[in-house]
Enzyme design. Structure first.
Site, short mmCIF file in Angstrom:
data_model
loop_
_atom_site.label_atom_id
_atom_site.label_comp_id
_atom_site.label_asym_id
_atom_site.label_seq_id
_atom_site.Cartn_x
_atom_site.Cartn_y
_atom_site.Cartn_z
N CYS A 135 1.36 -1.03 -0.16
CA CYS A 135 0.05 0.12 -0.19
C CYS A 135 0.82 1.03 -0.26
CB CYS A 135 -0.80 0.11 1.19
SG CYS A 135 -0.29 0.27 2.75
N HIS A 194 -2.67 1.52 6.89
CA HIS A 194 -2.82 1.40 5.67
C HIS A 194 -2.82 2.67 4.64
CE1 HIS A 194 -4.24 -0.92 1.99
NE2 HIS A 194 -5.12 -0.02 2.12
N HIS A 207 -5.66 1.84 -3.97
CA HIS A 207 -5.33 1.55 -3.05
C HIS A 207 -4.64 -0.22 -3.34
CE1 HIS A 207 -7.79 -1.13 -0.46
NE2 HIS A 207 -8.55 -0.85 -1.59
#
Length: 346
Positions: free
Chosen positions: A261, A309, A321
Site C-alpha cells: 500500500c 494502510h 490502493h
C-alpha cells in the site's frame, strides 16, 4: 382420629405435590434460561472477518518491516561513507608519517656535533649558518607534521567510533527485519489457509475482481480525477496509480510491477518527481493535513488507528490502493475502512 389422620395425610400429600410442581417449574425455567442464554450468544463472525484481521496484522508488520529496512539501508549507506572517509584519512596519515620520518632522519644525520663547534670547524661559516637556519625550519616542519599526525589519528578514531555505532544499528535493524518478516509470513500463511476453507462466493467478497475488472472500475473516474487534481504533480500521481490498476500486491514492493500500500503511493509520487517516506506512519506527515471534507484527487488517505494502510484519493469518495495479497491494485470507497486522516503532499 382416623378422620384427622386422613386430613393430615391429604395436607402433606398436597404440600408434596405443590413442591414437586414448583421444582419442575423451576427446572423448566432454569433450562429455559440457559437455552435463552445460548440463543443470545454472539453470532460467529463472518467468514471473511478472520481473513481481514490477518491481512491487517500482516500489513502492520509490513509497514514496520519497511521502516526497519529503510533505517537499515540508511545505516548501511552511512557505514559505507564512514569506511570510505576512514580509508582517505588513513592515506593522509600514512603520508604524514612518511614526511615525519624523513624529517626525523635528516635531523638525526645532522645532529652529531655541537652547533658552535661545527661553526668553528666549518670551512665555509656562511654556508653553515645557512644550513643551521634550514635545520631550524626543518624542526618547525617536524613539529607541524607531528601536529598533523596527531590530528589525523584523532580523526580516524572518531570515524571508527561512528562506524561501530552504525554497525550496531545495522545489526539491530537486521534483527528487526527478521522478526517482522516472520510475522508477515505467519499472518499471510494463516490468511491463505482461512481463504482455502471458504466458499467461492465468500472468497470473491474478499479478493474482488480480476485485474481487468479493477482497470475497468477506474477508467470512468480517471478524467474527473485528473481535472480536479490541485496541481500537475498530484495529477501525475493519480495518472500513475490508474496505470497500475490490476497490479499484484507484494509486501515490501515499490513497483514498477508489484506494490504494497505505501509502496504504491510512494511510486505514484516518485513518477511526479516527489520523494515520499517509505512507511504509512511517516507518509502521513509528508505534507499538509487536510480534513475529509477537503479531499482532492492526489491526497493520501490513511486508515486504522495505527496508520497501517494508505490509498491515493481520486475523487467522488473513491481511492486507488493496494489492498492485500489476495486482491490487485484497485478502486475502492474511502468508507471501506476506518478513516484515520489525510495529507496533501504538494
Amino acid at each position: 382420629m382416623a378422620a384427622h389422620r386422613r386430613s393430615r395425610q391429604r395436607q402433606v400429600g398436597g404440600t408434596t405435590a405443590r413442591a414437586a410442581v414448583t421444582v419442575v417449574l423451576a427446572g423448566t425455567a432454569t433450562a429455559a434460561g440457559f437455552d435463552g442464554a445460548a440463543h443470545a450468544a454472539p453470532r460467529p463472525a463472518p467468514a471473511g472477518a478472520d481473513v481481514d484481521r490477518l491481512y491487517r496484522e500482516a500489513e502492520v508488520a509490513t509497514e514496520k518491516y519497511n521502516g526497519a529496512k529503510e533505517e537499515a539501508d540508511s545505516a548501511r549507506e552511512r557505514l559505507r561513507d564512514l569506511q570510505d572517509e576512514t580509508a582517505r584519512a588513513q592515506a593522509r596519515l600514512n603520508k604524514a608519517r612518511e614526511a615525519l620520518g624523513a624529517v626525523a632522519a635528516a635531523q638525526y644525520r645532522a645532529g652529531g656535533l655541537d652547533p658552535a663547534l661545527r661553526l668553528m670547524l666549518s670551512d665555509d661559516p656562511d654556508a653553515y649558518l645557512d644550513g643551521a637556519a634550514l635545520a631550524e625550519r626543518a624542526g618547525s616542519r617536524h613539529h607541524a607534521e607531528l601536529g598533523r599526525v596527531r590530528a589525523q589519528l584523532r580523526e580516524i578514531e572518531k570515524l571508527r567510533g561512528a562506524a561501530r555505532v552504525e554497525v550496531k544499528t545495522l545489526t539491530t535493524r537486521r534483527a528487526e527485519l527478521g522478526r517482522h518478516k516472520r510475522t508477515i509470513t505467519e499472518k499471510l500463511s494463516a490468511a491463505r489457509q482461512a481463504l482455502s476453507r471458504m466458499s467461492p462466493e465468500e472468497r470473491a467478497g474478499i479478493t474482488g475482481g480480476t485485474g481487468r475488472a479493477a482497470r475497468s472500475a477506474g477508467v470512468t473516474a480517471r478524467e474527473t480525477a485528473l481535472s480536479q487534481a490541485p496541481n500537475a504533480r498530484a495529477a501525475q500521481a493519480v495518472e500513475y496509480a490508474h496505470q497500475k490498476l490490476g497490479s499484484p500486491y507484494v509486501w515490501g514492493a515499490t513497483g514498477p510491477d508489484t506494490f504494497d500500500c505505501s509502496g504504491l503511493v510512494l511510486a505514484a509520487y516518485r513518477s511526479a518527481g516527489v520523494s515520499l517516506p517509505r512507511t504509512t506512519y511517516a507518509q502521513i506527515d509528508a505534507g499538509r493535513r487536510v480534513s475529509r471534507s477537503e479531499l482532492l484527487p492526489g491526497d493520501l488517505v490513511f486508515f486504522y488507528s495505527g496508520i497501517s494502510h494508505v490509498g491515493l484519493y481520486i475523487g467522488n469518495g473513491q481511492m486507488i490502493h493496494a489492498p492485500n495479497p489476495s486482491a490487485p491494485v484497485r478502486v475502492a470507497p474511502v468508507d471501506q475502512m476506518p478513516f484515520a486522516g489525510a495529507t496533501r503532499v504538494v
